[in-house]
Motif scaffolding. Structure first.
Motif, PDB file in Angstrom:
ATOM      1  N   LEU A  63       0.837  -1.211   0.000  1.00 42.14           N
ATOM      2  CA  LEU A  63       0.000   0.000   0.000  1.00 42.14           C
ATOM      3  C   LEU A  63       0.868   1.256   0.000  1.00 42.14           C
ATOM      4  N   GLY A 201      -2.756   0.211  -3.330  1.00 44.52           N
ATOM      5  CA  GLY A 201      -2.107   1.461  -2.949  1.00 44.52           C
ATOM      6  C   GLY A 201      -2.147   2.482  -4.071  1.00 44.52           C
ATOM      7  N   GLN A 205      -4.350   5.899  -4.000  1.00 42.09           N
ATOM      8  CA  GLN A 205      -3.658   7.183  -4.198  1.00 42.09           C
ATOM      9  C   GLN A 205      -4.326   7.979  -5.319  1.00 42.09           C
ATOM     10  N   ILE A 287      -1.696   5.832   2.759  1.00 40.69           N
ATOM     11  CA  ILE A 287      -1.497   6.364   1.407  1.00 40.69           C
ATOM     12  C   ILE A 287      -0.789   7.720   1.471  1.00 40.69           C
TER      13      ILE A 287
END
Length: 358
Positions: A63, A201, A205, A287
Motif C-alpha cells: 500500500l 495502494g 492514491q 497512502i
C-alpha cells in the motif's frame, strides 16, 4: 466533474482483490484490514507478544510503496509535516483502540458486511455517528494547524522503512516473531499479498479513497463521490464471497468478530471521531505516508504503537466479546478525543475563553 465511474470501478477492483486474498490464504473477511495488519506487524516486531497475531503483512508494504511510486510518477509526492505531531500520534493510538475493540478498520468493516457478518452494521452505524460528532467540531473551526514543506529526504524515509520490513519478512531472522496459529499464521503468499498491496495502494492514491472522507463529505457537502467507492467495495466483495462460497449471513460464528452490538458501535464511533480529527481513515493515512506526508507517518506510528498497547494491556476484543479493560479504555479515549476536539476548535475555545475572562 468528479469521475464517479472511476471510483466505482476502483472500489470493485479492491473488493475482488480482497476476496482473492482470502482465497489465497488470508483470514476470512480479512482480505484487507489496516488495523489488523498493523497489529500483526507490531507483533512481529515484538511490540506485543500475542502469539496469534504476529506477521509482517506485505499488504501494508505494498500500500505504501504503491502510493509512493504513483505519486512520484504523477508529480504529487511532496514532503511536508509539522502539524500537531504528538496529538496526531495519540489520536493514532485512540483510533487503534476503537478499531481493535470492534475488530477491524473501516475497510474491513465493509468487507465483513460483504461476507455476511451483520455485526458490521453496528460498526457502520457507530462509525457514521462518530464522524457526525467530529464534523460538528469541524464546523466549529477544529484544526490541528498547518503543516510545512520539509526536505525531500523526509518523505522518502517511510517508504524506505517499508522496504526494510520487506527484507525482514523475506529473511525471517530469529528476532522477528511469526505466528504458528491463529489469524497471524493465515496469509496469502508474499508475492501475491505484495502485488495486491501495490495495486490497491496505487488505486487509493489515484482516487483519494477514504471511508471517513466519504461519510464526512456526504454530511458536509452532500457529495457521495468517496462513499461510492466503499459501496462498490461492498457490492463486489459480496459477489466474490458468494462466488467462492465464503458468504455466511448472520451475527453468530463470524470469523475474527464478536456480536456485542453496543461495543461494536462504540468502538467504531471512537475510530470515526478520531479519524475525522486526523483528516482520514487508517487506509488514507498509509497512502498519505507514501506521498511524503510526515504527519500521516506519525499517525501510522501511533496506530502501530497503539496495537502494542492494546494487546499488552488486554484491551483487544476476541470472539468472546470486548474485555473490561477494553471498555474502560474506550471510555477514557472518548474523554481524550472530546478534550482535543474542544481545545482545537477555534470558535468554541476562543469564545468560551473570552467569556471566562470577562
Amino acid at each position: 466533474m468528479k469521475d464517479k465511474k472511476g471510483i466505482i470501478i476502483a472500489g470493485g477492483i479492491i473488493g475482488i482483490i480482497s476476496v482473492l486474498l482470502v482465497h489465497f490464504g488470508n483470514p476470512a473477511n480479512m482480505g484487507f484490514c489496516i488495523a489488523c495488519f498493523l497489529r500483526d506487524t507490531s507483533g512481529a516486531l515484538g511490540f506485543h507478544r500475542a502469539d496469534v497475531v504476529q506477521y509482517i503483512r506485505p499488504e501494508i508494504i505494498g500500500l505504501v510503496l504503491g502510493a509512493f511510486l504513483l505519486s512520484l510518477k504523477n508529480k504529487e509526492f511532496a514532503s511536508k509535516g509539522g502539524s500537531s505531531p504528538f496529538t496526531r500520534f495519540m489520536l493514532g493510538i485512540v483510533v487503534m483502540v476503537g478499531a481493535l475493540v470492534f475488530l477491524g478498520c473501516p475497510l474491513r468493516m465493509v468487507l465483513r458486511l460483504g461476507g455476511g457478518d451483520l455485526n458490521a452494521l453496528f460498526g457502520i452505524a457507530g462509525y457514521a455517528a462518530g464522524i457526525f460528532v467530529g464534523v460538528q467540531f469541524l464546523n466549529k473551526g477544529f484544526n490541528l494547524k498547518r503543516n510545512y514543506k520539509m526536505p525531500a529526504i523526509e518523505g522518502y524515509v517511510f517508504p524506505a522503512v517499508t522496504v526494510g520490513l520487506l527484507a525482514l519478512l523475506i529473511a525471517s531472522p530469529a528476532f522477528i516473531f511469526f505466528s504458528e496459529k491463529g489469524p497471524g499464521s493465515m496469509a496469502a503468499p508474499i508475492i501475491i499479498s505484495l502485488a495486491a498491496g501495490l495495486v490497491v495502494g496505487g488505486i487509493a492514491q489515484k482516487t483519494r479513497m477514504c471511508m471517513v472522507g466519504g461519510i464526512r463529505d456526504m454530511i458536509l457537502f452532500k457529495d457521495n463521490y468517496l462513499l461510492l467507492g466503499f459501496i462498490s467495495i461492498f457490492v463486489f466483495s459480496l459477489i466474490g464471497n458468494l462466488a467462492f462460497g465464503f458468504f455466511n449471513l448472520g451475527f453468530a460464528d463470524q470469523p475474527v468478530a464478536h456480536n456485542d452490538g453496543l461495543w461494536n458501535f462504540l468502538g467504531m464511533a471512537l475510530a470515526g471521531w478520531g479519524s475525522v480529527l486526523l483528516g482520514g481513515c487508517p487506509l488514507r493515512q498509509l497512502i498519505l505516508s507514501g506521498e511524503g506526508n510526515a504527519d500521516s507517518v506519525v499517525t501510522v506510528m501511533g496506530l502501530l504503537v497503539g496495537a502494542g498497547i492494546v494487546h499488552n494491556f488486554g484491551l483487544a476484543s476476541s470472539a468472546a466479546g470486548p474485555t473490561l479493560n477494553g471498555k474502560i479504555a474506550v471510555a477514557v479515549c472518548f474523554v481524550f478525543v472530546g478534550v482535543i476536539s474542544y481545545f482545537n476548535s477555534e470558535s468554541l475555545f476562543k469564545v468560551n475563553a473570552k467569556a471566562s475572562a470577562e
